[in-house]
Write an enzyme that holds these catalytic residues in place. Structure first.
Site, PDB file in Angstrom:
ATOM      1  N   CYS A 106       0.832  -1.201   0.000  1.00 28.52           N
ATOM      2  CA  CYS A 106       0.000   0.000   0.000  1.00 28.52           C
ATOM      3  C   CYS A 106       0.871   1.258   0.000  1.00 28.52           C
ATOM      4  O   CYS A 106       1.585   1.518  -0.957  1.00 28.52           O
ATOM      5  CB  CYS A 106      -0.977  -0.051   1.171  1.00 28.52           C
ATOM      6  N   HIS A 107       0.866   2.037   1.076  1.00 27.91           N
ATOM      7  CA  HIS A 107       1.709   3.226   1.181  1.00 27.91           C
ATOM      8  C   HIS A 107       3.104   2.881   1.703  1.00 27.91           C
ATOM      9  O   HIS A 107       3.964   3.758   1.792  1.00 27.91           O
ATOM     10  CB  HIS A 107       1.062   4.266   2.108  1.00 27.91           C
TER      11      HIS A 107
END
Length: 177
Positions: A106-107
């Site tokens: 994800c991030h």
């Protein structure tokens, strides 16, 4: 168990995405690995985006790549806090340089962007909103549930966690260490 004897660091900070810490932590432990949470301050409790707590076992400053087989960088907004610590970026960079598994979802690749150029010339994915950051760090960004480039494992979002964990376990099991 396929990961018996392996030691994995999971980086933690406030605003982490719940599933992206706890799903890999549980899955890696089920496979026999020892999992250590690593953050800015040992003993500190960090809260997720929804307030769920995780206690930090070890500080970035005390985490040494020689003591670990892999590092997992979860998403949420925690990676933006994690990468503000030079010792966290150095730890990830040194894990990669040693050929140890670096897994980010994800991030999480935000930390890889700050880890001393480790994405240059690599294939990677991330949450779509940070695609430009990953590309600007030198990666060939691919929209896929999991992308493996040698010791680097990346995924896009919580829905990719099954593929992310499978690929991380496969990378660790084939690590030969």
């Amino acid at each position: 168990m396929e990961l018996t004897g392996k030691k994995i660091a999971i980086l933690v900070d406030n605003m982490y995405q719940e599933m992206e810490v706890w799903y890999p932590l549980d899955r890696l432990q089920e496979a026999g690995a020892s999992v250590v949470t690593v953050g800015a301050k040992a003993g500190e409790t960090y809260t997720s985006k929804l307030g769920y707590p995780v206690k930090c076992d070890l500080s970035y400053a005390d985490a040494k790549p020689a003591g670990f087989d892999a590092v997992v960088v979860p998403g949420g907004y925690a990676p933006d806090h994690i990468r503000r610590h030079a010792s966290a970026n150095t730890f990830v960079k040194e894990m990669d340089a040693a050929g140890k598994v670096v897994a980010a979802i994800c991030h999480g690749p935000w930390v890889l962007c700050s880890a001393g150029g480790m994405l240059k010339g690599r294939k990677a994915t991330s949450f779509f909103a940070i695609k430009d950051d990953v590309v600007n760090a030198g990666a060939d960004w691919i929209d896929a549930e999991v992308v493996v480039d040698k010791n680097l494992v990346t995924s896009r979002k919580p829905e990719d966690l099954p593929a992310f964990c499978r690929a991380t376990i496969e990378a660790l099991a084939g690590n030969g260490k």
